[in-house]
Write a protein that holds these residues in place. Structure first.
Motif, short mmCIF file in Angstrom:
data_model
loop_
_atom_site.label_atom_id
_atom_site.label_comp_id
_atom_site.label_asym_id
_atom_site.label_seq_id
_atom_site.Cartn_x
_atom_site.Cartn_y
_atom_site.Cartn_z
N THR A 80 5.58 3.84 1.21
CA THR A 80 4.99 2.45 0.84
C THR A 80 5.32 1.60 1.66
O THR A 80 6.60 1.52 2.55
N VAL A 81 4.38 0.65 2.30
CA VAL A 81 4.59 -0.27 3.15
C VAL A 81 4.23 -1.56 2.56
O VAL A 81 3.05 -1.68 1.91
N GLN B 229 0.62 -0.95 -0.07
CA GLN B 229 -0.02 -0.02 -0.07
C GLN B 229 0.66 1.28 0.06
O GLN B 229 1.92 1.35 0.68
N THR B 230 0.39 2.16 -0.71
CA THR B 230 1.25 3.35 -0.81
C THR B 230 0.41 4.65 -0.41
O THR B 230 -0.87 4.76 -1.13
N HIS C 165 9.26 -0.99 4.60
CA HIS C 165 8.83 0.50 4.66
C HIS C 165 9.85 1.25 4.02
O HIS C 165 10.84 1.40 4.13
N VAL C 166 9.29 2.16 2.90
CA VAL C 166 9.97 3.03 2.01
C VAL C 166 9.26 4.28 2.04
O VAL C 166 8.20 4.62 1.91
N VAL C 167 10.29 5.32 2.13
CA VAL C 167 9.66 6.75 1.98
C VAL C 167 10.57 7.24 0.87
O VAL C 167 11.85 7.30 0.97
N VAL C 168 10.01 7.99 0.11
CA VAL C 168 10.82 9.01 -1.21
C VAL C 168 10.15 10.17 -1.13
O VAL C 168 8.92 10.43 -1.11
#
Length: 137
Positions: free
Chosen positions: A100-101, A7-8, A88-91
């Motif tokens: 985004t997880v 999910q984003t 867990h990603v953050v941009v």
């Protein structure tokens, strides 16, 4: 058996604001409804381990498998025969960030337990972005 869900969401918060919450396990219970508390040994870095007390209540050991400061972390929880990895990603995106997880569950019954494990993901993302933006949920 394997289950996956990604999910984003977008937020007006900066990646640094999101990272500040992610990299402080003491805040996880504030934005993730599945987490009651976290005890972690050492600094927020690859290989760090600890225990999460989850709603239920249930305790699950976890390890930080990947930590890319300011951008990404992946934790691995082990519950019985199930292995749960949450990436867990953050941009940066426009004037804010894209968060985004991605949850991957492996083991017996993963396809059945996956929807239960991930049911709070939308609420967690909303609470996380609200805190990062400075608005309490």
């Amino acid at each position: 058996m394997t289950f996956e869900l990604e999910q984003t969401v977008t937020t007006s918060a900066s990646p640094a604001d999101v990272w500040a919450l992610w990299s402080d396990p003491g805040t996880w219970h504030r934005w993730d409804p599945a987490v009651r508390s976290v005890a972690m040994e050492g600094h927020f870095a690859e290989g760090a381990a600890g225990t999460m007390e989850l709603a239920g209540p249930m305790e699950a050991p976890f390890v930080l498998e990947i930590v890319e400061p300011g951008a990404r972390y992946l934790d691995r929880l082990t519950i019985g025969d199930l292995v749960i990895r949450i990436d867990h990603v953050v941009v940066a995106a426009g004037d804010g960030a894209e968060v985004t997880v991605r949850t991957t569950i492996e083991g017996p019954g993963a396809e059945e337990i996956g929807p239960v494990v991930t049911q709070d993901t939308p609420r967690a993302l909303e609470a996380l972005t609200a805190l990062a933006e400075g608005r309490e949920e």
